[in-house]
Design an enzyme around this catalytic site. Structure first.
Site, PDB file in Angstrom:
ATOM      1  N   HIS A 119       0.849  -1.197   0.000  1.00 31.44           N
ATOM      2  CA  HIS A 119       0.000   0.000   0.000  1.00 31.44           C
ATOM      3  C   HIS A 119       0.882   1.245   0.000  1.00 31.44           C
ATOM      4  CE1 HIS A 119       0.912  -0.618   4.250  1.00 31.44           C
ATOM      5  NE2 HIS A 119       0.404   0.566   4.572  1.00 31.44           N
ATOM      6  N   HIS A 165       1.406   3.849   1.942  1.00 28.70           N
ATOM      7  CA  HIS A 165       1.848   4.563   3.127  1.00 28.70           C
ATOM      8  C   HIS A 165       3.377   4.584   3.112  1.00 28.70           C
ATOM      9  CE1 HIS A 165      -2.058   4.211   5.736  1.00 28.70           C
ATOM     10  NE2 HIS A 165      -2.062   5.249   4.917  1.00 28.70           N
ATOM     11  N   ASP A 194       5.905   4.295   5.060  1.00 35.89           N
ATOM     12  CA  ASP A 194       6.799   3.312   5.671  1.00 35.89           C
ATOM     13  C   ASP A 194       6.810   1.984   4.919  1.00 35.89           C
ATOM     14  OD1 ASP A 194       4.138   3.065   6.587  1.00 35.89           O
ATOM     15  OD2 ASP A 194       4.750   1.920   8.353  1.00 35.89           O
ATOM     16  N   HIS A 195       6.085   1.947   3.793  1.00 35.50           N
ATOM     17  CA  HIS A 195       6.066   0.728   2.981  1.00 35.50           C
ATOM     18  C   HIS A 195       6.572   0.946   1.554  1.00 35.50           C
ATOM     19  CE1 HIS A 195       3.863  -1.906   5.843  1.00 35.50           C
ATOM     20  NE2 HIS A 195       3.558  -0.722   6.345  1.00 35.50           N
ATOM     21  N   HIS A 251      -7.447  -1.807   5.664  1.00 36.65           N
ATOM     22  CA  HIS A 251      -6.605  -0.758   6.243  1.00 36.65           C
ATOM     23  C   HIS A 251      -7.186   0.607   5.858  1.00 36.65           C
ATOM     24  CE1 HIS A 251      -3.152   0.703   8.267  1.00 36.65           C
ATOM     25  NE2 HIS A 251      -2.472   1.080   7.203  1.00 36.65           N
ATOM     26  N   ASP A 274      -0.336  -3.934   6.081  1.00 38.50           N
ATOM     27  CA  ASP A 274      -0.963  -3.629   7.346  1.00 38.50           C
ATOM     28  C   ASP A 274      -2.453  -3.971   7.245  1.00 38.50           C
ATOM     29  OD1 ASP A 274       1.517  -2.446   7.487  1.00 38.50           O
ATOM     30  OD2 ASP A 274       0.800  -0.491   8.085  1.00 38.50           O
TER      31      ASP A 274
END
Length: 301
Positions: free
Chosen positions: A60, A62, A64-65, A140, A210
């Site tokens: 996804h 976000h 941090d990914h 999520h 997540d």
């Protein structure tokens, strides 16, 4: 099958922990799963060859990914990569990355292929003669997928003692491994079961990060060998898990139990905790086969 954890902590990178990224080696294929900041440094630390990465899967959008992805793409260019790179991720990932390449005038000298995802149903997104990859729809705050990696069943194994006893020519070996019976010159038919052993059982790996606790996940991961499931919080912070659409360690264990998986790996830990051992202790009260991810740790199955 070998899994190397490059990063497994939530939200922000620290000097001693990294956000989500991991490398799965399966049937001589190397797949990069998520690409948080610092991924290429972690690849170097773990002595993983950049040139072997041809397929990248992003769960996804976000930061941090996937915030490490543009840096990795640029480094590939500086290393004079010529092999095509395939990127699988949510719709919008192509626009984001091409804009960064455009404004920095850093077009790659290798082909980039984007496979943008938007289906809410599980679908096959990669397949070759040895591995198939399917999406696992997750729940999520933004559109998110997990990924299920499945080995295809390989050839049967030759029973060399039997093959030599029957004086079978080597030109028939592949046919035998493919499952065929063999007709000898004297007209005697030798059944394949007398000449081979069963192939090595195919392994499966499911990556789920997540996601909020969602029992619908279980239908996509029933009986998998290894499940990586996010466990951002402990049970005492379950209210935060609900608010942010993440999972607790006990919830991850419940998913593993309901799906009858063989091994659960916990990861995506919130950095609020001093030790990750508490995640294992909490999950083991529900599901016994628990491993803890950590930066630089490898698992071989």
């Amino acid at each position: 099958m070998k899994l190397t954890i490059l990063g497994c902590y939530a939200a922000t990178p620290r000097s001693f922990t990294n956000p989500t990224s991991q490398v799965l080696e399966i049937r001589n294929r190397l797949f990069l799963i998520d690409c948080g900041e610092g991924t290429q440094v972690q690849l170097r630390k773990n002595k993983i060859k950049f040139s072997k990465i041809n397929h990248i899967f992003i769960s996804h959008l976000h930061g941090d990914h996937f915030y490490g992805l543009i840096g990795l793409i640029s480094t590939f260019m500086l290393l004079n990569r010529t092999t095509p790179l395939h990127i699988y991720g949510p719709k919008g990932i192509k626009e984001v990355l091409l804009l960064q390449l455009k404004v920095s005038n850093s077009w790659t000298n290798y082909d980039l292929f984007f496979h943008e995802l938007e289906s809410r149903d599980s679908e096959i997104i990669f397949e070759d003669d040895k591995v198939v990859v399917k999406t696992i729809p997750l729940k999520h705050r933004v559109y998110t997928n997990g990924f299920l990696f499945q080995e295809k069943i390989g050839d049967r194994k030759l029973n060399m003692v039997a093959v030599q006893n029957f004086e079978i020519d080597t030109c028939y070996y592949q046919k035998i491994k493919n499952g065929s019976d063999i007709l000898l010159a004297d007209g005697i038919l030798i059944e394949n079961s007398l000449l081979t052993f069963d192939p090595v059982p195919a392994k499966t790996y499911a990556f789920c990060s997540d996601t909020a606790y969602d029992e619908d996940i279980t239908k996509h991961i029933v009986n998998v060998d290894i499940l990586y499931h996010e466990s951002t919080f402990l049970k005492k912070e379950e209210d935060l898990a609900i608010k942010t659409m993440h999972s607790t360690a006990s919830q991850a264990a419940k998913i593993a139990l309901k799906a009858n998986v063989k091994q659960l790996i916990l990861g995506h830990f919130s950095t609020r905790y001093d030790s990750i051992q508490s995640f294992k202790e909490e999950a083991e009260t529900i599901f016994p086969a628990i491993l803890l991810a950590d930066d630089g740790v490898s698992f071989e199955f």
